[in-house]
Every structure is written in C-alpha cells, then in structure tokens.
Design a protein around this motif. Structure first.
Motif, mmCIF file in Angstrom:
data_model
loop_
_atom_site.group_PDB
_atom_site.id
_atom_site.type_symbol
_atom_site.label_atom_id
_atom_site.label_comp_id
_atom_site.label_asym_id
_atom_site.label_seq_id
_atom_site.Cartn_x
_atom_site.Cartn_y
_atom_site.Cartn_z
ATOM 1 N N LYS A 97 51.523 -47.001 -29.496
ATOM 2 C CA LYS A 97 51.631 -46.011 -28.324
ATOM 3 C C LYS A 97 50.334 -45.720 -28.018
ATOM 4 N N GLY A 98 50.026 -45.232 -26.741
ATOM 5 C CA GLY A 98 48.950 -44.709 -26.114
ATOM 6 C C GLY A 98 48.280 -43.601 -26.708
ATOM 7 N N GLY A 99 46.939 -43.534 -26.416
ATOM 8 C CA GLY A 99 46.276 -42.327 -27.095
ATOM 9 C C GLY A 99 45.785 -42.127 -28.312
ATOM 10 N N VAL A 100 45.903 -43.212 -29.206
ATOM 11 C CA VAL A 100 45.586 -43.175 -30.585
ATOM 12 C C VAL A 100 44.211 -43.823 -30.817
ATOM 13 N N GLY A 101 43.508 -44.163 -29.865
ATOM 14 C CA GLY A 101 42.202 -44.508 -29.937
ATOM 15 C C GLY A 101 41.825 -46.136 -30.051
ATOM 16 N N LYS A 102 43.023 -46.651 -29.284
ATOM 17 C CA LYS A 102 42.649 -48.487 -29.022
ATOM 18 C C LYS A 102 41.486 -48.745 -28.516
ATOM 19 N N SER A 103 41.521 -48.118 -27.441
ATOM 20 C CA SER A 103 40.121 -48.415 -26.552
ATOM 21 C C SER A 103 39.052 -48.173 -27.323
ATOM 22 N N MET A 104 38.857 -46.951 -27.962
ATOM 23 C CA MET A 104 37.671 -46.500 -28.724
ATOM 24 C C MET A 104 37.338 -47.483 -29.838
ATOM 25 N N VAL A 105 38.269 -48.109 -30.508
ATOM 26 C CA VAL A 105 38.136 -48.918 -31.588
ATOM 27 C C VAL A 105 37.625 -50.234 -30.884
ATOM 28 N N ALA A 159 31.456 -36.415 -31.667
ATOM 29 C CA ALA A 159 30.200 -37.023 -31.237
ATOM 30 C C ALA A 159 30.585 -38.444 -30.404
ATOM 31 N N LEU A 160 31.574 -38.906 -31.009
ATOM 32 C CA LEU A 160 32.305 -40.330 -30.674
ATOM 33 C C LEU A 160 33.108 -40.090 -29.348
ATOM 34 N N ALA A 161 33.763 -38.902 -29.145
ATOM 35 C CA ALA A 161 34.606 -38.513 -28.029
ATOM 36 C C ALA A 161 33.496 -38.351 -26.917
ATOM 37 N N SER A 162 32.359 -37.362 -27.072
ATOM 38 C CA SER A 162 31.303 -37.167 -26.185
ATOM 39 C C SER A 162 30.547 -38.582 -25.781
ATOM 40 N N PRO A 214 43.209 -48.102 -18.067
ATOM 41 C CA PRO A 214 41.967 -48.774 -18.527
ATOM 42 C C PRO A 214 40.877 -47.676 -18.814
ATOM 43 N N SER A 215 40.283 -47.669 -19.920
ATOM 44 C CA SER A 215 39.237 -46.511 -20.133
ATOM 45 C C SER A 215 37.883 -47.183 -20.703
ATOM 46 N N ILE A 216 38.108 -48.647 -20.957
ATOM 47 C CA ILE A 216 36.741 -49.269 -21.573
ATOM 48 C C ILE A 216 35.557 -48.978 -20.454
ATOM 49 N N ILE A 250 38.998 -43.911 -39.875
ATOM 50 C CA ILE A 250 37.884 -43.198 -38.812
ATOM 51 C C ILE A 250 38.059 -41.581 -38.576
ATOM 52 N N PRO A 251 37.315 -40.672 -38.829
ATOM 53 C CA PRO A 251 37.813 -39.414 -38.813
ATOM 54 C C PRO A 251 37.818 -38.896 -37.362
ATOM 55 N N VAL A 252 38.395 -37.686 -37.048
ATOM 56 C CA VAL A 252 37.984 -37.086 -35.378
ATOM 57 C C VAL A 252 36.530 -36.945 -35.411
ATOM 58 N N GLY A 277 42.997 -55.224 -21.322
ATOM 59 C CA GLY A 277 44.192 -55.467 -20.946
ATOM 60 C C GLY A 277 45.241 -54.271 -20.848
ATOM 61 N N ASP A 278 44.603 -53.190 -21.189
ATOM 62 C CA ASP A 278 45.457 -52.022 -20.929
ATOM 63 C C ASP A 278 45.392 -51.357 -19.433
ATOM 64 N N ILE A 279 45.993 -52.325 -18.790
ATOM 65 C CA ILE A 279 45.929 -52.216 -17.296
ATOM 66 C C ILE A 279 46.292 -50.887 -16.459
HETATM 67 P P1 ADP Z 1 44.130 -45.449 -26.748
HETATM 68 O O1 ADP Z 1 43.328 -46.499 -26.008
HETATM 69 O O2 ADP Z 1 45.046 -45.654 -27.670
HETATM 70 O O3 ADP Z 1 45.136 -44.610 -25.199
HETATM 71 P P2 ADP Z 1 41.575 -44.073 -26.367
HETATM 72 O O4 ADP Z 1 40.750 -44.776 -27.111
HETATM 73 O O5 ADP Z 1 41.407 -44.282 -24.922
HETATM 74 O O6 ADP Z 1 43.256 -44.287 -26.636
HETATM 75 O O7 ADP Z 1 41.566 -42.416 -26.886
HETATM 76 C C1 ADP Z 1 41.960 -41.259 -26.412
HETATM 77 C C2 ADP Z 1 40.920 -40.156 -26.404
HETATM 78 O O8 ADP Z 1 40.654 -39.799 -27.797
HETATM 79 C C3 ADP Z 1 39.546 -40.559 -25.801
HETATM 80 O O9 ADP Z 1 39.298 -39.557 -25.122
HETATM 81 C C4 ADP Z 1 38.749 -40.948 -26.961
HETATM 82 O O10 ADP Z 1 37.433 -40.581 -26.677
HETATM 83 C C5 ADP Z 1 39.326 -39.960 -27.845
HETATM 84 N N1 ADP Z 1 39.155 -40.524 -29.399
HETATM 85 C C6 ADP Z 1 39.666 -41.572 -29.819
HETATM 86 N N2 ADP Z 1 39.347 -41.618 -31.208
HETATM 87 C C7 ADP Z 1 38.558 -40.606 -31.350
HETATM 88 C C8 ADP Z 1 38.014 -39.957 -32.627
HETATM 89 N N3 ADP Z 1 38.050 -40.571 -33.877
HETATM 90 N N4 ADP Z 1 37.097 -38.943 -32.490
HETATM 91 C C9 ADP Z 1 37.204 -38.135 -31.487
HETATM 92 N N5 ADP Z 1 37.838 -38.445 -30.639
HETATM 93 C C10 ADP Z 1 38.574 -39.598 -30.422
#
Ligand code: ADP
Length: 279
Positions: A48-56, A251-254, A81-83, A246-248, A76-78
């Motif tokens: 599902k969305g919002g779990v950090g896939k784009s971030m990974v 600094a990563l979110a910022s 898209p957050s990349i 990966i922890p919350v 491909g997250d049409i």
């Molecule tokens: P998805 O691609 O699964 O929809 P995102 O990678 O866009 O999810 O992440 C959703 C939000 O959560 C983004 O604002 C991202 O910066 C934040 N986020 C993701 N992983 C972490 C983390 N480990 N710590 C802090 N923020 C995170």
C-alpha cells in the motif's frame, strides 16, 4: 481427437483444439530504445502507499551512485510520484532527435523519468485510466534514451493492480525489494505482493521494514511506535532475507522535503548494494 490431453507438443494431429503457439513470458517483455542499455533492474514494491517505498527507492539510488554505478530511477508510481521532489529535480522531460525521451538528471548524475516532470504544475493530479498508465510505463522503459545505465531502480505503484502487473510483465526485472511498515507486516498485504511476484516468477531479493522504530534522541531507547515488529517471522515464513530495518528519522523526512536526499548521507541501505552486486 477424442483422447486429446491438450499437450500439443506431444501430438502431431492437426485438429481444431490445437494451440499453435502459446505466448511465453518473454513475449511480453518490451525492448529498450535503440542505443540504450540497462544492466540490472530492481523493482521496489509495497502492498500500500505511504510506507516509504519512494524513500527506499531514492536511498538505494543514492547508495548505487556512491558506489560509482551509473544509476537511474524509473518513477512508476504514476498517480503519486514523489521521486523528483526528494532530489529537487524540476526540469521537464524533453525529446531527442530520434524521438526518444531524454531522462532528467539530478545534481549528482542520477537519471530519472517521472510523470511529475511532464505536468504543467507538479500539484496537478494524474487522472488517467489504467491503459494510459500502462502505456506511459512502457514509454518510460522502451522509448527513453537510457545510455549505459548500470542499475535502474523502479518505484512501483503500490498494490497488486493493473499497473504493477504491466511492469512485472513488460520490464525484465532482476528482482524486487518489498518495503513494509511494522503494522503492514502483520496483515495480508505483504503476502499479496510476495505471492504476485512469485506468480510472475520474479525473484524477491528481500524485505525492508521502514518506520521500524524511533530512537529517543535523549537516551537512545528504541521505541516501537507502530507496535512489535514481525518482520523476522515473515522472513522465516517466506524464506526471504531482511535487508534492513529503517527507523523513523526526522532528518530523512526533512531531506526529502527539501529535495536534498542525495547530499545527506543516510547509511540505512548501504549494505544492500553488496546484495544487488551479487545478482
Ligand atoms: P510511498 O512511496 O510508500 O507512498 P514515501 O516514500 O513517499 O511513501 O513516504 C511517505 C512519507 O513518509 C514521505 O513524506 C517520506 O519522506 C516519509 N518517510 C518515509 N520513510 C520515513 C522514515 N523512515 N523516517 C521519516 N520519514 C519517512
């Protein structure tokens, strides 16, 4: 033929039931554009969305680039898209004289394509139906000038719907990495993603648990804000390795919000490159 077992390979009869040539999975694979080459292709999936896939996806691309590999991201997250935002990329995609899409490039040289780089305003919603979503993915793969890419990371659309299916069928993935949050790991969502990849015969490289815990900045205690982790049980059950937890990390979110992800070193996925280099 009365005793037909539908195995036409063992039969010389000419009959109406004969299946002339069954398409094999390779028949659905799209070719790259003329002059392009891509070494390894890794899909990043989530239930599902919002779990950090784009971030990974972004962190993996940064790790690959730091290892000196020519790196690309296919977003491909049409519809979400957050990349480009995480890398601060705003330039629009353009075409070359051969009619191929020229990928945008981050400051450090990661090439990328994303629907967000085709919209007049990055806040415009993408209100397209399934076939159009699938065809843009095929263009991003097969009509784009991918010059000597060593590693391509594909940020897959979440879930097990039409568009991920298009990617599984039409792009020759070397493997996928499943991203999940601790909450999600207890449910069926991860199992569905894993089962879909297995049905499509795509190797599952491993699991990444994101937002695994929060480390107290004062005493260092690890707090499981989303509940107890079950990733090790899932890993044992499906015999898929855990690549990282990966922890919350604020600094990563910022860094993502400021478009600076490639300038700040986050080591959470550094070791995963070793695994990808073995593929
Ligand atoms: P998805 O691609 O699964 O929809 P995102 O990678 O866009 O999810 O992440 C959703 C939000 O959560 C983004 O604002 C991202 O910066 C934040 N986020 C993701 N992983 C972490 C983390 N480990 N710590 C802090 N923020 C995170």
């Amino acid at each position: 033929m009365s005793d037909c077992n539908y195995d036409c390979s063992s039969c010389g009869e000419d009959c109406p039931s004969r299946v002339e040539s069954q398409p094999s999975p390779e028949d659905f694979i799209q070719k790259l554009a003329e002059g392009s080459s891509v070494g390894k292709v890794i899909g990043i999936v989530s239930g599902k969305g919002g779990v950090g896939k784009s971030m990974v996806t972004s962190l993996l691309a940064c790790a690959s680039m730091r290892e000196g590999h020519r790196t690309a991201i296919l977003d491909g997250d049409i519809t979400g898209p957050s990349i480009p935002k995480a890398f601060g990329v705003t330039q629009n995609l353009v075409g070359n004289v051969e009619g191929q899409i020229v990928p945008a490039e981050t400051t450090c040289g990661i090439k990328m394509v994303s629907v967000n780089l085709m919209l007049a305003n990055e806040t415009d919603p993408v209100v397209w139906r399934g076939p159009m979503l699938g065809s843009v993915i095929n263009q991003f793969w097969g009509e784009t000038a991918w010059n000597q890419v060593d590693y391509m990371f594909i940020d897959m659309p979440p879930g097990t719907g039409d568009v991920p299916l298009t990617i599984f069928q039409s792009i020759p993935l070397d493997g996928i990495i499943v991203v999940a949050s601790p909450q999600e790991l207890v449910g069926m969502i991860v199992e569905k993603a894993v089962n879909m990849a297995r049905m499509m015969q795509i190797p599952i490289i491993g699991l990444v648990e994101n937002m695994s815990y929060l480390e107290c900045p004062h005493c260092g205690e690890k707090i499981n804000i989303f509940g107890e982790s079950h990733i090790d049980e899932i890993s044992a059950q499906y015999q898929i390795p855990v690549l990282a937890k990966i922890p919350v990390d604020p600094a990563l979110a910022s860094a993502c919000d400021r478009g600076k992800i490639e300038f700040e070193e986050f080591d959470y996925l550094k070791d995963v490159m070793g695994t990808l280099e073995q593929l």
